[in-house]
Motif scaffolding. Structure first.
Motif, PDB file in Angstrom:
ATOM      1  N   GLY A 141      -4.844  -3.149   2.501  1.00  0.00           N
ATOM      2  CA  GLY A 141      -3.933  -2.454   1.603  1.00  0.00           C
ATOM      3  C   GLY A 141      -3.217  -3.478   0.745  1.00  0.00           C
ATOM      4  N   HIS A 142      -1.913  -3.243   0.559  1.00  0.00           N
ATOM      5  CA  HIS A 142      -1.173  -4.152  -0.322  1.00  0.00           C
ATOM      6  C   HIS A 142      -1.223  -5.601   0.149  1.00  0.00           C
ATOM      7  CE1 HIS A 142       1.397  -0.887  -2.441  1.00  0.00           C
ATOM      8  NE2 HIS A 142       0.289  -1.166  -3.091  1.00  0.00           N
ATOM      9  N   ALA A 143      -1.239  -5.825   1.468  1.00  0.00           N
ATOM     10  CA  ALA A 143      -1.291  -7.215   1.938  1.00  0.00           C
ATOM     11  C   ALA A 143      -2.520  -7.902   1.340  1.00  0.00           C
ATOM     12  CB  ALA A 143      -1.335  -7.257   3.464  1.00  0.00           C
ATOM     13  N   ALA A 178     -11.634  -6.219   6.474  1.00  0.00           N
ATOM     14  CA  ALA A 178     -12.536  -5.552   5.532  1.00  0.00           C
ATOM     15  C   ALA A 178     -12.070  -4.118   5.268  1.00  0.00           C
ATOM     16  CB  ALA A 178     -13.956  -5.572   6.079  1.00  0.00           C
ATOM     17  N   GLY A 179     -10.906  -3.713   5.777  1.00  0.00           N
ATOM     18  CA  GLY A 179     -10.379  -2.397   5.431  1.00  0.00           C
ATOM     19  C   GLY A 179      -9.601  -1.683   6.509  1.00  0.00           C
ATOM     20  N   SER A 180      -9.551  -2.222   7.736  1.00  0.00           N
ATOM     21  CA  SER A 180      -8.921  -1.498   8.845  1.00  0.00           C
ATOM     22  C   SER A 180      -7.463  -1.898   8.978  1.00  0.00           C
ATOM     23  CB  SER A 180      -9.644  -1.815  10.159  1.00  0.00           C
ATOM     24  OG  SER A 180     -11.035  -1.652   9.991  1.00  0.00           O
ATOM     25  N   LEU A 181      -6.562  -0.998   8.600  1.00  0.00           N
ATOM     26  CA  LEU A 181      -5.134  -1.273   8.690  1.00  0.00           C
ATOM     27  C   LEU A 181      -4.770  -1.606  10.139  1.00  0.00           C
ATOM     28  CD1 LEU A 181      -2.578  -1.225   6.846  1.00  0.00           C
ATOM     29  CD2 LEU A 181      -2.179   1.095   7.679  1.00  0.00           C
ATOM     30  N   GLY A 182      -4.024  -2.668  10.351  1.00  0.00           N
ATOM     31  CA  GLY A 182      -3.588  -3.046  11.687  1.00  0.00           C
ATOM     32  C   GLY A 182      -4.424  -4.146  12.322  1.00  0.00           C
ATOM     33  N   GLY A 213       1.695  -6.012   5.918  1.00  0.00           N
ATOM     34  CA  GLY A 213       2.744  -5.033   5.655  1.00  0.00           C
ATOM     35  C   GLY A 213       3.320  -4.551   6.977  1.00  0.00           C
ATOM     36  N   ASP A 214       4.447  -3.812   6.900  1.00  0.00           N
ATOM     37  CA  ASP A 214       5.042  -3.288   8.131  1.00  0.00           C
ATOM     38  C   ASP A 214       4.153  -2.198   8.737  1.00  0.00           C
ATOM     39  OD1 ASP A 214       5.908  -2.028   5.691  1.00  0.00           O
ATOM     40  OD2 ASP A 214       7.210  -0.734   6.884  1.00  0.00           O
ATOM     41  N   GLY A 215       3.509  -1.384   7.900  1.00  0.00           N
ATOM     42  CA  GLY A 215       2.624  -0.343   8.421  1.00  0.00           C
ATOM     43  C   GLY A 215       1.490  -0.939   9.230  1.00  0.00           C
ATOM     44  N   GLY A 216       0.909  -2.022   8.729  1.00  0.00           N
ATOM     45  CA  GLY A 216      -0.155  -2.711   9.455  1.00  0.00           C
ATOM     46  C   GLY A 216       0.362  -3.363  10.730  1.00  0.00           C
ATOM     47  N   PHE A 217       1.608  -3.855  10.680  1.00  0.00           N
ATOM     48  CA  PHE A 217       2.190  -4.578  11.821  1.00  0.00           C
ATOM     49  C   PHE A 217       2.484  -3.626  12.988  1.00  0.00           C
ATOM     50  CE2 PHE A 217       5.655  -7.506  13.497  1.00  0.00           C
ATOM     51  CZ  PHE A 217       4.787  -8.549  13.787  1.00  0.00           C
ATOM     52  N   ASN A 223       8.092  -6.320   4.691  1.00  0.00           N
ATOM     53  CA  ASN A 223       8.675  -5.117   5.300  1.00  0.00           C
ATOM     54  C   ASN A 223       9.377  -4.263   4.250  1.00  0.00           C
ATOM     55  OD1 ASN A 223       9.788  -3.186   6.891  1.00  0.00           O
ATOM     56  ND2 ASN A 223      10.974  -4.574   8.191  1.00  0.00           N
ATOM     57  N   ASN A 224       8.662  -3.278   3.735  1.00  0.00           N
ATOM     58  CA  ASN A 224       9.270  -2.333   2.786  1.00  0.00           C
ATOM     59  C   ASN A 224       9.588  -0.996   3.461  1.00  0.00           C
ATOM     60  OD1 ASN A 224       6.726  -1.275   3.044  1.00  0.00           O
ATOM     61  ND2 ASN A 224       6.022  -1.954   1.035  1.00  0.00           N
ATOM     62  N   ARG A 225       9.577  -1.025   4.811  1.00  0.00           N
ATOM     63  CA  ARG A 225       9.977   0.149   5.595  1.00  0.00           C
ATOM     64  C   ARG A 225       9.174   1.397   5.253  1.00  0.00           C
ATOM     65  NH1 ARG A 225      13.091  -2.658   3.177  1.00  0.00           N
ATOM     66  NH2 ARG A 225      13.593  -1.149   1.542  1.00  0.00           N
ATOM     67  N   SER A 226       7.920   1.201   4.921  1.00  0.00           N
ATOM     68  CA  SER A 226       7.130   2.358   4.472  1.00  0.00           C
ATOM     69  C   SER A 226       5.665   1.974   4.347  1.00  0.00           C
ATOM     70  CB  SER A 226       7.611   2.794   3.095  1.00  0.00           C
ATOM     71  OG  SER A 226       7.338   1.767   2.150  1.00  0.00           O
ATOM     72  N   LEU A 227       4.853   3.036   4.158  1.00  0.00           N
ATOM     73  CA  LEU A 227       3.452   2.844   3.757  1.00  0.00           C
ATOM     74  C   LEU A 227       3.428   3.034   2.232  1.00  0.00           C
ATOM     75  CD1 LEU A 227       1.922   5.307   6.395  1.00  0.00           C
ATOM     76  CD2 LEU A 227       1.916   2.816   6.575  1.00  0.00           C
ATOM     77  N   ASN A 228       3.938   2.035   1.497  1.00  0.00           N
ATOM     78  CA  ASN A 228       4.204   2.364   0.095  1.00  0.00           C
ATOM     79  C   ASN A 228       2.938   2.413  -0.756  1.00  0.00           C
ATOM     80  OD1 ASN A 228       3.730  -0.310  -0.774  1.00  0.00           O
ATOM     81  ND2 ASN A 228       5.473  -0.246  -2.182  1.00  0.00           N
ATOM     82  N   GLN A 229       1.802   1.993  -0.204  1.00  0.00           N
ATOM     83  CA  GLN A 229       0.561   2.173  -0.957  1.00  0.00           C
ATOM     84  C   GLN A 229       0.232   3.655  -1.128  1.00  0.00           C
ATOM     85  OE1 GLN A 229      -2.664  -0.237   0.399  1.00  0.00           O
ATOM     86  NE2 GLN A 229      -3.981   0.333  -1.281  1.00  0.00           N
ATOM     87  N   GLU A 230       0.887   4.489  -0.323  1.00  0.00           N
ATOM     88  CA  GLU A 230       0.615   5.931  -0.415  1.00  0.00           C
ATOM     89  C   GLU A 230       1.375   6.594  -1.557  1.00  0.00           C
ATOM     90  OE1 GLU A 230      -1.831   6.922   1.406  1.00  0.00           O
ATOM     91  OE2 GLU A 230      -1.850   4.922   2.315  1.00  0.00           O
ATOM     92  N   ILE A 231       2.240   5.837  -2.253  1.00  0.00           N
ATOM     93  CA  ILE A 231       3.003   6.435  -3.355  1.00  0.00           C
ATOM     94  C   ILE A 231       2.042   7.046  -4.378  1.00  0.00           C
ATOM     95  CG2 ILE A 231       4.478   5.897  -5.342  1.00  0.00           C
ATOM     96  CD1 ILE A 231       5.971   3.894  -3.613  1.00  0.00           C
TER      97      ILE A 231
HETATM   98  C1  LIG Z   1      -7.390   2.449   9.893  1.00  0.00           C
HETATM   99  C2  LIG Z   1      -6.796   2.738   8.562  1.00  0.00           C
HETATM  100  N1  LIG Z   1      -6.063   3.869   8.366  1.00  0.00           N
HETATM  101  C3  LIG Z   1      -5.530   4.122   7.155  1.00  0.00           C
HETATM  102  C4  LIG Z   1      -5.716   3.276   6.101  1.00  0.00           C
HETATM  103  C5  LIG Z   1      -5.145   3.625   4.738  1.00  0.00           C
HETATM  104  N2  LIG Z   1      -4.073   2.717   4.314  1.00  0.00           N
HETATM  105  C6  LIG Z   1      -4.337   1.622   3.572  1.00  0.00           C
HETATM  106  S1  LIG Z   1      -2.969   0.758   3.167  1.00  0.00           S
HETATM  107  C7  LIG Z   1      -1.972   1.862   3.961  1.00  0.00           C
HETATM  108  C8  LIG Z   1      -0.480   1.654   3.979  1.00  0.00           C
HETATM  109  C9  LIG Z   1      -0.125   0.278   4.432  1.00  0.00           C
HETATM  110  O1  LIG Z   1       1.237   0.143   4.716  1.00  0.00           O
HETATM  111  P1  LIG Z   1       1.882  -1.272   4.892  1.00  0.00           P
HETATM  112  O2  LIG Z   1       1.047  -2.124   5.758  1.00  0.00           O
HETATM  113  O3  LIG Z   1       3.296  -1.084   5.286  1.00  0.00           O
HETATM  114  O4  LIG Z   1       1.795  -1.883   3.424  1.00  0.00           O
HETATM  115  P2  LIG Z   1       2.539  -1.347   2.083  1.00  0.00           P
HETATM  116  O5  LIG Z   1       1.592  -0.426   1.394  1.00  0.00           O
HETATM  117  O6  LIG Z   1       3.784  -0.651   2.499  1.00  0.00           O
HETATM  118  O7  LIG Z   1       2.804  -2.588   1.298  1.00  0.00           O
HETATM  119  C10 LIG Z   1      -2.731   2.891   4.554  1.00  0.00           C
HETATM  120  C11 LIG Z   1      -2.157   4.007   5.348  1.00  0.00           C
HETATM  121  C12 LIG Z   1      -6.527   2.119   6.347  1.00  0.00           C
HETATM  122  N3  LIG Z   1      -6.831   1.234   5.400  1.00  0.00           N
HETATM  123  N4  LIG Z   1      -7.019   1.874   7.569  1.00  0.00           N
END
Ligand SMILES: Cc1ncc(C[n+]2csc(CCOP(=O)(O)OP(=O)(O)O)c2C)c(N)n1
Ligand SMILES: [Mg+2]
Length: 562
Positions: A395-397, A418-422, A445-449, A472-480
């Motif tokens: 994502g944003h990271a 390669a695409g798996s958040l976390g 990002g915080d969502g990934g963390f 840490n933007n306290r959100s999944l802000n890529q979903e905006i």
């Molecule tokens: C397993 C998985 N689920 C969902 C997604 C979709 N996804 C990509 S980025 C993202 C939000 C990431 O949030 P964060 O890490 O906090 O970064 P931010 O966008 O806030 O900078 C999501 C839900 C994904 N890539 N992989």
């Protein structure tokens, strides 16, 4: 001397192959784990989930260039399979062991048992049942071979018994292999005629660009690809996966094109008349859904995996071979007085690059509070130790790192999901275990963390010295973007339920586990805090409070102004 068992064979073979750590949630292969303690120095890392174990093995494999091993009992097998997805997408040699049904339990209501085996078909290069201990030597060798030849990738062996115990206890009389296993397993030499043809195509192009992929790192061909670019005066882009194959400050490096890009890299690739991909899967992320380069641009590909050649560019000029050997063969054909490429092209490349730098400079230097992510990437670029490995979540990271982070030292490494958040947090721990003498830095990002936050305890327990930097933007802000579209153009109503989190300070979470924690709120404190965190070493968490509303620009297939 007591007869060897499946467990002793497995333990000694993993050790011989060069595996130095295995990742698991018990109970699986308990006797093998005991044999590892008795006869080897292999570290046995217990994690807080099977997916995290697979990600740690993946980070270990990518950082070491050797297979990473993870394991799970039957009831955890599906969780482990989920964790192999990124390894498959990223060509990472992970070996997964799972327990499986007993010969007498299949199709019964046996506690915790389902048929997990088919789950592994989609996420591995090779998956097999080891029905009997006599098949163990052959199938083990075959699994490690499949993981490391051609395009590397994950493999799976299912062992009978829910905890793999059936073959562990069985007697086995077989010599332990002596071979240490590394990627690349074989250095395939190219056809000399294909090398000559490639040199013709490259030297006749007026506006060539080289794109260096992850296969260049796997082959250890960083010096050769830069030498070719320098010798012929060709700009060089990298895939996100291959970001560490060319030094960021190199005058010919134009950055990462595609979906998670530096805009100027897309602009330059769009102006090229030839794109030469080396060790790349030429996927949608790198090519922006095959719009960059444009369809009229000539393409050339060098790869060790024959099925990658011409896969997306059916008219491509292709060379099969190991990148390091093949690029050296190409260098050998360059005549002493060969003229470099058209200076007008290199001037144009410089101009496009300079204009991008001017556009983004105010963002990189921003003193805004909350901190802008662009400023964080600049400070990270400056603070990174010369030999650091940066591990980046998706994502944003990935976008901030792809576009704005520079690795300005040849000794620095870069691994990305390669695409798996976390993936980032566990993978960064695996990477540090693979390379204990190098600084390892997570950028997430915080969502990934949040995904695998429990692994902070694993880092604390084993003293795994990763420094974890959280945007840490306290959100999944890529979903905006997606929610704005879904809500008819602007966010309103209860949209925040779908992407806002509590304002958690991860430095406190870290401290509660005995890990060093830092919190940065002002941009002016970034440099000193990062410097201190790297100097003191990990495990450590640097929580950076950033702006919730700032989105990373996605790639566009738009040419630069003339
Ligand atoms: C397993 C998985 N689920 C969902 C997604 C979709 N996804 C990509 S980025 C993202 C939000 C990431 O949030 P964060 O890490 O906090 O970064 P931010 O966008 O806030 O900078 C999501 C839900 C994904 N890539 N992989
Ligand atoms: Mg976030």
């Amino acid at each position: 001397m007591p007869a060897a068992t499946g467990a002793t064979y497995l333990a000694h073979t993993l050790d011989a192959y060069g595996v130095t750590a295995v990742f698991l949630v018990p109970t699986i292969l308990s006797r093998t784990l005991y044999e590892l303690e008795q006869h080897t120095t292999v570290t046995r890392v217990v994690t807080h989930g099977e997916k995290a174990a697979a990600y740690m093995a993946d980070g270990y494999a990518r950082a070491s260039g050797r297979p990473g091993v993870c394991m799970a009992q039957t009831v955890g097998a599906a969780n482990l399979a989920a964790g192999l997805r990124d390894a498959l997408l990223a060509c990472s040699p992970v070996v997964a062991f799972t327990g499986g049904p007993f010969s007498w339990s299949r199709h019964r209501m046996q506690y915790q048992e389902i048929e997990d085996f088919p789950l592994f078909k989609q996420v591995t290069k090779f998956s097999a049942h080891v029905e009997d201990v006599t098949r163990l030597p052959e199938l083990l060798a075959r699994a490690f071979r499949a993981a490391t030849v051609g395009k590397p990738g994950p493999v799976h062996l299912e062992l009978p018994g829910h905890t793999g115990e059936v073959i562990e206890n069985a007697e086995l009389d077989h010599a332990v292999p002596k071979e240490r296993i590394e990627v690349p397993r074989y250095r395939v030499h190219p056809d000399p005629a294909a090398v000559r043809e490639a040199m013709n195509v490259l030297t006749r192009a007026s506006r060539p660009v080289i794109v260096s992929g992850g296969g260049v790192r796997a082959s250890g061909a960083q010096d050769e690809i830069v030498a070719l670019a320098e010798r012929l005066g060709i700009p060089i882009a990298t895939s996100l996966n291959g970001k560490d194959t060319v030094v960021g400050s190199h005058p010919l490096n134009v950055g990462v094109p595609g979906l998670y890009p530096r805009a100027s890299a897309n602009e330059i690739v769009l102006e090229a008349d030839l794109v030469f991909y080396v060790g790349s899967q030429t996927g949608s992320q790198l090519t922006l859904n095959w719009q960059v380069p444009s369809t009229s641009t000539r393409v050339m590909q060098l790869d060790i995996e024959p099925t990658e050649l011409g896969r997306h560019f059916i008219d491509a000029t292709t060379i099969l071979g190991d990148a390091k050997i093949t690029l050296q063969c190409m260098l050998d054909l360059i005549e002493q007085d060969a003229p470099p490429s058209d200076p007008a092209w290199l001037n144009r490349v410089d101009e496009v690059r300079r204009r991008w730098q001017e556009r983004v400079e105010p963002l990189l230097a921003s003193d805004d509070v909350p901190i802008r992510p662009e400023r964080l990437t600049r400070e990270l670029t400056h603070a990174l130790p010369d030999d650091a490995i940066v591990v980046v979540d998706t994502g944003h990271a990935g976008m901030w790192a792809g576009g704005y982070l520079d690795l300005n030292h040849a000794g620095q490494g870069f691994l990305r999901t390669a695409g798996s958040l976390g993936w980032g947090l566990p993978a960064s721990l695996g990477a540090k275990l693979a390379q204990p003498d190098r600084p390892v830095v997570l950028f997430t990002g915080d969502g990934g963390f949040w995904y695998h936050l429990a692994e902070l305890e694993t880092a604390a327990r084993w003293g795994i010295g990763t420094v974890m930097v959280v945007n840490n933007n306290r959100s999944l802000n890529q979903e905006i973007g997606p929610y704005s579209a879904a809500y008819g153009g602007s966010l309103h109503g209860r949209h925040a339920e779908l992407w806002h989190f509590e304002d958690v300070d991860f430095s406190h979470v870290a401290e509660s586990l005995g890990i060093r924690g830092y919190r940065v709120v002002k941009p002016s404190d970034l440099a000193s805090t990062l410097e201190q965190a790297f100097a003191e070493g990990g495990p450590a968490v640097v929580d950076v409070a950033t702006d919730m509303d700032i989105l990373a620009p996605k790639g566009v297939a738009t040419r630069a102004d003339p």
